[in-house]
Motif scaffolding. Structure first.
Motif, PDB file in Angstrom:
ATOM      1  N   ASP A 157       0.834  -1.200   0.000  1.00  0.00           N
ATOM      2  CA  ASP A 157       0.000   0.000   0.000  1.00  0.00           C
ATOM      3  C   ASP A 157       0.872   1.255   0.000  1.00  0.00           C
ATOM      4  OD1 ASP A 157      -2.440   1.431   0.112  1.00  0.00           O
ATOM      5  OD2 ASP A 157      -2.247   1.638   2.269  1.00  0.00           O
ATOM      6  N   GLN A 158       1.937   1.235   0.800  1.00  0.00           N
ATOM      7  CA  GLN A 158       2.858   2.370   0.854  1.00  0.00           C
ATOM      8  C   GLN A 158       3.515   2.605  -0.505  1.00  0.00           C
ATOM      9  OE1 GLN A 158       6.029   1.956   3.718  1.00  0.00           O
ATOM     10  NE2 GLN A 158       7.136   3.736   2.945  1.00  0.00           N
ATOM     11  N   MET A 159       3.917   1.527  -1.154  1.00  0.00           N
ATOM     12  CA  MET A 159       4.563   1.677  -2.449  1.00  0.00           C
ATOM     13  C   MET A 159       3.594   2.241  -3.483  1.00  0.00           C
ATOM     14  SD  MET A 159       6.791  -1.047  -4.673  1.00  0.00           S
ATOM     15  CE  MET A 159       5.366  -1.914  -5.324  1.00  0.00           C
ATOM     16  N   GLU A 160       2.341   1.781  -3.462  1.00  0.00           N
ATOM     17  CA  GLU A 160       1.329   2.327  -4.375  1.00  0.00           C
ATOM     18  C   GLU A 160       1.162   3.828  -4.148  1.00  0.00           C
ATOM     19  OE1 GLU A 160      -2.444   0.453  -5.009  1.00  0.00           O
ATOM     20  OE2 GLU A 160      -1.650  -1.521  -4.499  1.00  0.00           O
ATOM     21  N   ALA A 161       1.152   4.237  -2.883  1.00  0.00           N
ATOM     22  CA  ALA A 161       1.002   5.657  -2.572  1.00  0.00           C
ATOM     23  C   ALA A 161       2.165   6.457  -3.141  1.00  0.00           C
ATOM     24  CB  ALA A 161       0.910   5.855  -1.058  1.00  0.00           C
ATOM     25  N   GLU A 162       3.377   5.915  -3.037  1.00  0.00           N
ATOM     26  CA  GLU A 162       4.554   6.595  -3.577  1.00  0.00           C
ATOM     27  C   GLU A 162       4.489   6.676  -5.100  1.00  0.00           C
ATOM     28  OE1 GLU A 162       6.798   8.148  -1.975  1.00  0.00           O
ATOM     29  OE2 GLU A 162       6.534   7.473   0.079  1.00  0.00           O
ATOM     30  N   ILE A 163       3.988   5.615  -5.730  1.00  0.00           N
ATOM     31  CA  ILE A 163       3.860   5.623  -7.185  1.00  0.00           C
ATOM     32  C   ILE A 163       2.883   6.711  -7.625  1.00  0.00           C
ATOM     33  CG2 ILE A 163       3.120   4.313  -9.213  1.00  0.00           C
ATOM     34  CD1 ILE A 163       4.004   1.763  -7.781  1.00  0.00           C
ATOM     35  N   VAL A 164       1.755   6.813  -6.919  1.00  0.00           N
ATOM     36  CA  VAL A 164       0.753   7.821  -7.263  1.00  0.00           C
ATOM     37  C   VAL A 164       1.333   9.223  -7.119  1.00  0.00           C
ATOM     38  CG1 VAL A 164      -1.459   8.828  -6.601  1.00  0.00           C
ATOM     39  CG2 VAL A 164      -1.217   6.348  -6.725  1.00  0.00           C
ATOM     40  N   CYS A 165       2.104   9.450  -6.060  1.00  0.00           N
ATOM     41  CA  CYS A 165       2.736  10.764  -5.873  1.00  0.00           C
ATOM     42  C   CYS A 165       3.645  11.089  -7.053  1.00  0.00           C
ATOM     43  CB  CYS A 165       3.539  10.785  -4.575  1.00  0.00           C
ATOM     44  SG  CYS A 165       2.533  10.852  -3.067  1.00  0.00           S
ATOM     45  N   LEU A 166       4.387  10.089  -7.523  1.00  0.00           N
ATOM     46  CA  LEU A 166       5.265  10.313  -8.666  1.00  0.00           C
ATOM     47  C   LEU A 166       4.439  10.556  -9.925  1.00  0.00           C
ATOM     48  CD1 LEU A 166       8.043  10.526  -9.879  1.00  0.00           C
ATOM     49  CD2 LEU A 166       8.120   8.025 -10.050  1.00  0.00           C
ATOM     50  N   GLN A 167       3.312   9.858 -10.054  1.00  0.00           N
ATOM     51  CA  GLN A 167       2.456  10.074 -11.216  1.00  0.00           C
ATOM     52  C   GLN A 167       1.953  11.516 -11.289  1.00  0.00           C
ATOM     53  OE1 GLN A 167      -0.309   6.642 -10.600  1.00  0.00           O
ATOM     54  NE2 GLN A 167      -0.065   6.390 -12.810  1.00  0.00           N
TER      55      GLN A 167
ATOM     56  N   ASP B  78      19.099  11.155 -14.280  1.00  0.00           N
ATOM     57  CA  ASP B  78      17.906  11.948 -14.561  1.00  0.00           C
ATOM     58  C   ASP B  78      17.013  11.986 -13.315  1.00  0.00           C
ATOM     59  OD1 ASP B  78      15.842  12.891 -16.868  1.00  0.00           O
ATOM     60  OD2 ASP B  78      14.824  11.562 -15.461  1.00  0.00           O
ATOM     61  N   GLU B  79      16.353  13.135 -13.086  1.00  0.00           N
ATOM     62  CA  GLU B  79      15.497  13.301 -11.903  1.00  0.00           C
ATOM     63  C   GLU B  79      14.480  12.178 -11.772  1.00  0.00           C
ATOM     64  OE1 GLU B  79      11.981  16.343 -10.318  1.00  0.00           O
ATOM     65  OE2 GLU B  79      13.079  16.765 -12.172  1.00  0.00           O
ATOM     66  N   TRP B  80      13.890  11.781 -12.906  1.00  0.00           N
ATOM     67  CA  TRP B  80      12.858  10.741 -12.860  1.00  0.00           C
ATOM     68  C   TRP B  80      13.473   9.376 -12.604  1.00  0.00           C
ATOM     69  CZ3 TRP B  80       9.021  13.600 -12.006  1.00  0.00           C
ATOM     70  CH2 TRP B  80       8.878  14.825 -12.659  1.00  0.00           C
ATOM     71  N   ALA B  81      14.692   9.176 -13.095  1.00  0.00           N
ATOM     72  CA  ALA B  81      15.382   7.917 -12.825  1.00  0.00           C
ATOM     73  C   ALA B  81      15.692   7.782 -11.337  1.00  0.00           C
ATOM     74  CB  ALA B  81      16.663   7.831 -13.651  1.00  0.00           C
ATOM     75  N   VAL B  82      16.040   8.912 -10.710  1.00  0.00           N
ATOM     76  CA  VAL B  82      16.291   8.901  -9.268  1.00  0.00           C
ATOM     77  C   VAL B  82      15.019   8.505  -8.508  1.00  0.00           C
ATOM     78  CG1 VAL B  82      16.826  10.362  -7.270  1.00  0.00           C
ATOM     79  CG2 VAL B  82      18.175  10.578  -9.367  1.00  0.00           C
ATOM     80  N   GLU B  83      13.889   9.039  -8.928  1.00  0.00           N
ATOM     81  CA  GLU B  83      12.616   8.698  -8.277  1.00  0.00           C
ATOM     82  C   GLU B  83      12.267   7.228  -8.510  1.00  0.00           C
ATOM     83  OE1 GLU B  83      10.908  10.306  -6.235  1.00  0.00           O
ATOM     84  OE2 GLU B  83      11.602  12.360  -6.421  1.00  0.00           O
ATOM     85  N   LEU B  84      12.514   6.743  -9.714  1.00  0.00           N
ATOM     86  CA  LEU B  84      12.238   5.339 -10.011  1.00  0.00           C
ATOM     87  C   LEU B  84      13.144   4.422  -9.199  1.00  0.00           C
ATOM     88  CD1 LEU B  84      11.809   5.593 -13.884  1.00  0.00           C
ATOM     89  CD2 LEU B  84      10.032   4.913 -12.241  1.00  0.00           C
TER      90      LEU B  84
END
Length: 255
Positions: free
Chosen positions: A107-117, A188-194
């Motif tokens: 659930d926590q990981m899903e929340a983090e994914i949504v924030c990145l989205q 890349d900023e997005w690669a860091v988030e991924l």
């Protein structure tokens, strides 16, 4: 007569993260829509008089309404203690149960994914937003199969099978024209988030191992263990796609 087409199902699944598709009685579902629902392991629910049918494999059992609960060892309870929660149906376990911890981390990981989205969508990185929606959809399939006891079959993430995910993540030069990536602030900023999500997915995988591997080394739900293991591969492949696109001066597309 209402018609449910594949494009509608695809939008509900990828854009809104739905795993249950509700339709009115007598709605015609095209074969393409049915094939997509089957491929993504979604649940098609026909509403009756405006009220959704209950999926009893996931929802709490009817006994709950009468205050009837039981523990894993068969003890009967007439109320739900605050320190316990549902494992499945009306079966209660302590909130420290390994499978409950697994659900919490997922659930926590899903929340983090949504924030990145949210961030990628605002930045115009819609291709990446779409691929992240695909990962979320798979996370929800994992959750559904864990709760219901259903097997995890014929699945894909990012359009790739388990074997393809492993193959491509292990041979980036062959598939992406770049070498293996190491965590670094120059990425890349997005690669860091991924990469942050990749690391978090490892914690989810460890929680799954704790939930399904016994002290003697034997394991149950090896289908789920494989699925949780491939989450990190999916995030890494997205990182590699970014690196490859940057090298070629392009961008990630989501089709």
């Amino acid at each position: 007569m209402q018609v449910l087409q594949e494009d509608t199902v695809r939008q509900l699944h990828l854009k809104q993260g739905r795993t249950e598709i509700h339709i009115a009685p007598k709605t015609y579902v095209t074969q393409q829509a049915r094939d997509y629902i089957k491929e993504k392991r979604l649940t098609l629910i026909v509403d009756e008089e405006g009220k959704p049918l209950i999926n009893r494999e996931i929802r709490p059992a009817p006994e709950m309404a009468a205050g009837q609960f039981r523990t894993e060892d068969g003890q009967i309870l007439d109320h739900k203690p605050e320190h316990m929660t549902h494992l499945h149906g009306n079966v209660l376990v302590a909130k420290t149960h390994p499978r409950i911890r697994l659900r919490g981390l997922l659930d926590q990981m899903e929340a983090e994914i949504v924030c990145l989205q949210v961030r990628t969508q605002k930045a115009g990185k819609t291709g990446l937003t779409g691929w992240l929606a695909d990962v979320i959809a798979f996370c929800r399939i994992l959750m559904s199969c864990e709760v219901s006891g259903k097997p995890l079959e014929d699945w894909k993430i990012l359009g790739l099978t388990s074997r393809e995910l492993r193959e491509q993540s292990q041979k980036p030069g062959k598939y992406f024209g770049v070498g293996h990536l190491l965590p670094d602030y120059h990425l890349d900023e997005w690669a860091v988030e991924l990469n942050r999500l990749r690391a978090l997915s490892r914690q989810v995988e460890l929680a799954a191992a704790d939930a399904f591997i016994h002290p003697d080394g034997t394991a149950e739900r090896e289908d789920l263990l494989q699925g949780y293991n491939r989450l990190s591969s999916a995030f890494y492949i997205l990182m590699l796609q970014l690196a490859s696109a940057e090298k070629e001066g392009g961008r990630i597309s989501h089709e």
